[in-house]
Design a protein around this motif. Structure first.
Motif, PDB file in Angstrom:
ATOM      1  N   VAL A 209     -29.547  33.968  -6.357  1.00 21.40           N
ATOM      2  CA  VAL A 209     -29.572  33.437  -4.987  1.00 21.40           C
ATOM      3  C   VAL A 209     -28.506  32.362  -4.848  1.00 21.40           C
ATOM      4  N   TYR A 210     -27.587  32.544  -3.895  1.00 20.53           N
ATOM      5  CA  TYR A 210     -26.550  31.526  -3.732  1.00 20.53           C
ATOM      6  C   TYR A 210     -26.878  30.515  -2.644  1.00 20.53           C
ATOM      7  N   THR A 211     -27.725  30.887  -1.680  1.00 19.06           N
ATOM      8  CA  THR A 211     -28.109  29.904  -0.666  1.00 19.06           C
ATOM      9  C   THR A 211     -29.444  30.267  -0.030  1.00 19.06           C
ATOM     10  N   ILE A 212     -30.142  29.246   0.438  1.00 13.87           N
ATOM     11  CA  ILE A 212     -31.349  29.398   1.253  1.00 13.87           C
ATOM     12  C   ILE A 212     -31.089  28.657   2.552  1.00 13.87           C
ATOM     13  N   ASP A 241     -29.820  25.561  -8.857  1.00 10.99           N
ATOM     14  CA  ASP A 241     -28.453  25.388  -8.355  1.00 10.99           C
ATOM     15  C   ASP A 241     -28.182  26.295  -7.156  1.00 10.99           C
ATOM     16  N   ILE A 242     -29.143  26.341  -6.230  1.00  5.31           N
ATOM     17  CA  ILE A 242     -29.022  27.092  -4.984  1.00  5.31           C
ATOM     18  C   ILE A 242     -28.587  26.122  -3.882  1.00  5.31           C
ATOM     19  N   VAL A 243     -27.615  26.518  -3.079  1.00 11.29           N
ATOM     20  CA  VAL A 243     -27.158  25.668  -1.973  1.00 11.29           C
ATOM     21  C   VAL A 243     -28.177  25.727  -0.846  1.00 11.29           C
ATOM     22  N   ARG A 264     -36.595  12.478   9.169  1.00  9.89           N
ATOM     23  CA  ARG A 264     -37.875  11.756   9.242  1.00  9.89           C
ATOM     24  C   ARG A 264     -38.519  11.653   7.865  1.00  9.89           C
ATOM     25  N   TYR A 265     -38.029  12.414   6.912  1.00 11.64           N
ATOM     26  CA  TYR A 265     -38.587  12.398   5.553  1.00 11.64           C
ATOM     27  C   TYR A 265     -37.598  11.694   4.618  1.00 11.64           C
ATOM     28  N   GLU A 266     -37.942  10.499   4.230  1.00 16.04           N
ATOM     29  CA  GLU A 266     -37.046   9.658   3.441  1.00 16.04           C
ATOM     30  C   GLU A 266     -36.669  10.338   2.123  1.00 16.04           C
ATOM     31  N   GLY A 267     -35.377  10.323   1.835  1.00 15.45           N
ATOM     32  CA  GLY A 267     -34.888  10.854   0.570  1.00 15.45           C
ATOM     33  C   GLY A 267     -34.662  12.346   0.555  1.00 15.45           C
ATOM     34  N   LEU A 268     -35.066  13.062   1.618  1.00 15.26           N
ATOM     35  CA  LEU A 268     -34.862  14.507   1.681  1.00 15.26           C
ATOM     36  C   LEU A 268     -33.405  14.783   2.056  1.00 15.26           C
ATOM     37  N   LEU A 269     -32.738  15.612   1.272  1.00 12.79           N
ATOM     38  CA  LEU A 269     -31.310  15.835   1.484  1.00 12.79           C
ATOM     39  C   LEU A 269     -30.957  17.299   1.267  1.00 12.79           C
ATOM     40  N   PRO A 270     -30.432  17.979   2.308  1.00  8.33           N
ATOM     41  CA  PRO A 270     -29.910  19.331   2.099  1.00  8.33           C
ATOM     42  C   PRO A 270     -28.534  19.254   1.459  1.00  8.33           C
ATOM     43  N   ASP A 271     -28.020  20.398   1.034  1.00  5.29           N
ATOM     44  CA  ASP A 271     -26.646  20.445   0.543  1.00  5.29           C
ATOM     45  C   ASP A 271     -25.656  20.593   1.696  1.00  5.29           C
ATOM     46  N   VAL A 272     -26.107  21.230   2.763  1.00  4.70           N
ATOM     47  CA  VAL A 272     -25.283  21.408   3.958  1.00  4.70           C
ATOM     48  C   VAL A 272     -26.199  21.312   5.178  1.00  4.70           C
ATOM     49  N   VAL A 273     -25.707  20.690   6.250  1.00  5.30           N
ATOM     50  CA  VAL A 273     -26.436  20.680   7.518  1.00  5.30           C
ATOM     51  C   VAL A 273     -25.491  21.162   8.615  1.00  5.30           C
TER      52      VAL A 273
END
Length: 476
Positions: A209-212, A241-243, A264-273
Motif C-alpha cells: 500500500v503506497y497511500t491511504i 511507511d504508508i503515505v 482539533r486533535y492535538e498532535g495528529l498529523l497527516p503526511d499530505v493535506v
C-alpha cells in the motif's frame, strides 16, 4: 465571418436566451434538470456577502456556502481590493521560469498555519487536481514499487479519471477507467483498513500500500471519523511507511469550527493535506496539496525530479490566484473564521434539533459541525412508491428516489416561498445541506431556521404534490 457575442451582449441575454444557448452548446439535460427549481429560471444580477440579488429584484439568502467555496461570502471587499491591486499594477501571471513572490509567500503562510512539518506546497487549480497530485506524490515517494491505494467507501475526491476512481458511493455510478490497485474500506472502520493492509503484501511479505486517502469529515455525507480511527490510521501508516493523505478540500479554512477538521486533535498529523474551494476566497480557482518535509524531499527534491512536479500544470502558481489566496488566508486568521463557524453552530445545531423533534416523521437525523450541517429527510405518502415505478428507468432504479424527491420539494419551497437557496448532496443518504458562509450572523441563521420550520409545517403531502405537479412532470 463568425458572429461573436461581446461582453455587453452577454450581459443583456435573457434567461430564455441563456437556456437556448445551454441547450445548444452546453448540455440540454442540464437545463431540464435545473429548471425544475426556481433558481434555474432566474439570472443573478449581483451578489454580496451571503446575499444573491436576481435580475427581477429578489434578494436571496445563499445558505449553500457555494458548496464550500464561499466561506468569505460573495465578493468580499478585501478579496476584490487585492485582485484590483494586482491588475492595476500590471503584475505578471505566468512564467514558471521566473520565481514568484506570491508562490513563495503563500507557501510560507501555509507552513506557518499547519502543524508539524507540513511545509512543502504545490498549487494546482482544482480540488481533484490536488488529490491527484497528492496521490502522485505518494506513488513517487515509494519509487513506483508499491501498487495499492486505499480509500473509504463513501469518499468524494473529484470526478477526473484518477480522482473519480477514488470516489465511492453514488457520486461515481458510471465505471470510467481509473487508477489501478484501488481498494475501498468502510468509512471509520480501522479494523477493515488493517485487514486490507495485511492482505496487500508482496510475496516477500512487504507492504504494497503506497497511500491511504481519507476525508476526516465527509462533507457529502456529513459523517466524521472518530479520533480513535484517525489516530489509529496514523499509527498504522507510520508503522508500514504508508503515505497518509487527509482530504480537507471542503472542510478547510474554518468551516467545521477548527482551521482544518483534523487540527482539533492535538498532535495528529497527516503526511499530505489537500485544500481548495474557499482557499481562493470565493473568487479564484486554486487548490493546494501540502506535504510533510521528508515525504516531499524524497519524492521530488532532486535535480532530476524537481521539474517533474513543478511544471505539471500550465497554471501552477498563477499570479492573481495565489495573490487572492494570500489575502483569503489572512482574512480567515484576522476575522477568526473557526470562531465564526462555532458561533453559527451554537445557533444552527440546537435550532435544527428542535425542528427535528417537532417533525420526527420527516427528519430522521441531523449531523454536522460548525457551519456545515446535513438534514436527512424521510417519510412521505405511499403514492411516492407508485411515482417511482412510473418514473423513467434511471430514476426508478435509484434507491434514494423517495428521499431525493422529498428533499427537492423542500429546497423548492425554501427558494420559492422564503427566498432561501439550499442544496442536497448526491452521496450517502443525500442530506439537505445547511452550510452558510462564515460571514453570516445570528439573524441570517435564524431566518433560515424560521423558514425551514414553516416549510415543514406545510406538510409533506402538499409540498410533494406541488413539486411533482409543477416540476417533476415537466421533466418526463
Amino acid at each position: 465571418m463568425a458572429e461573436l457575442l461581446s461582453l455587453d451582449d452577454t450581459e443583456r441575454l435573457s434567461v430564455a436566451e441563456v437556456h437556448k444557448l445551454y441547450r445548444k452548446f452546453v448540455n440540454r439535460s442540464q437545463v431540464s434538470l435545473m429548471t425544475s427549481f426556481g433558481f434555474g429560471k432566474e439570472l443573478v444580477e449581483r451578489a454580496e456577502g451571503p446575499w444573491i440579488h436576481t435580475r427581477d429584484g429578489r434578494r436571496i439568502l445563499d445558505f449553500t456556502g457555494g458548496v464550500g467555496v464561499l466561506n468569505h461570502g460573495h465578493n468580499h471587499p478585501r478579496i476584490l481590493a487585492a485582485r484590483k491591486k494586482f491588475a492595476e499594477r500590471h503584475r505578471m501571471e505566468v512564467h514558471k521560469t521566473y520565481f514568484s513572490p506570491y508562490v513563495a509567500a503563500l507557501s510560507h503562510n501555509l507552513a506557518q498555519l499547519l502543524p508539524g512539518d507540513l511545509d512543502m506546497s504545490f498549487f494546482p487549480n482544482s480540488g481533484a487536481e490536488a488529490v491527484e497530485g497528492a496521490v502522485k506524490l505518494a506513488y513517487k515517494y515509494h519509487g513506483g514499487k508499491r501498487n495499492t491505494i486505499l480509500h473509504a467507501d463513501i469518499s468524494f475526491h473529484g470526478k477526473l479519471l484518477g480522482s473519480g476512481s477514488l470516489t465511492g458511493g453514488a457520486q461515481n455510478h458510471f465505471a470510467f477507467p481509473g487508477i489501478p490497485g484501488v481498494r475501498s474500506f468502510p468509512y471509520d472502520d480501522l479494523d477493515a483498513v488493517r485487514r486490507l493492509v495485511a492482505e496487500a503484501r508482496t510475496e516477500r511479505g512487504d507492504c504494497d500500500v503506497y497511500t491511504i486517502l481519507i476525508e476526516p469529515f465527509s462533507a457529502s455525507t456529513m459523517r466524521r471519523c472518530s479520533e480513535e480511527f484517525l489516530r489509529g490510521l496514523r499509527e498504522l501508516c507510520t508503522a508500514e511507511d504508508i503515505v497518509l493523505i487527509f482530504d480537507e478540500i471542503y472542510t478547510g479554512w474554518g468551516k467545521t469550527g477548527s482551521l482544518f477538521y483534523f487540527m482539533r486533535y492535538e498532535g495528529l498529523l497527516p503526511d499530505v493535506v489537500t485544500t481548495s474551494k474557499s482557499f481562493g476566497g470565493g473568487k479564484s480557482s486554486i487548490s493546494a496539496f501540502i506535504a510533510r518535509n521528508p515525504i516531499f524531499r524524497k519524492a521530488y527534491d532532486s535535480l532530476t525530479d524537481a521539474l517533474l512536479q513543478s511544471t505539471s500544470t500550465t497554471y501552477y502558481g498563477f499570479g492573481e490566484e495565489t495573490a487572492t489566496a494570500i489575502e483569503a488566508i489572512n482574512i480567515v486568521v484576522d476575522d477568526d473564521y473557526p470562531k465564526r463557524a462555532r458561533a453559527i453552530e451554537n445557533v444552527l445545531a440546537p435550532g435544527l434539533e428542535r425542528i427535528r423533534k417537532e417533525h420526527p416523521d420527516i427528519i430522521s437525523d441531523v449531523q454536522g459541525a460548525g457551519a456545515l450541517h446535513g438534514i436527512h429527510l424521510d417519510g412521505g405518502p405511499k403514492v411516492l412508491d407508485l411515482v417511482a415505478k412510473l418514473a423513467p428507468g434511471g430514476i426508478a432504479r435509484d434507491p434514494l428516489f423517495r428521499t431525493k424527491l422529498i428533499t427537492c420539494a423542500v429546497i423548492n419551497a425554501l427558494y420559492r416561498d422564503h427566498d432561501i437557496y439550499t442544496y442536497y448532496t448526491l452521496n450517502g443518504r443525500s442530506p439537505l445541506v445547511a452550510a452558510p458562509p462564515l460571514v453570516c450572523g445570528t439573524a441570517e441563521v435564524e431566518q433560515f431556521l424560521d423558514a425551514f420550520a414553516q416549510v415543514l409545517e406545510t406538510g409533506l403531502s402538499r409540498l410533494l404534490t406541488r413539486f411533482v405537479k409543477e416540476k417533476v412532470t415537466s421533466l418526463w
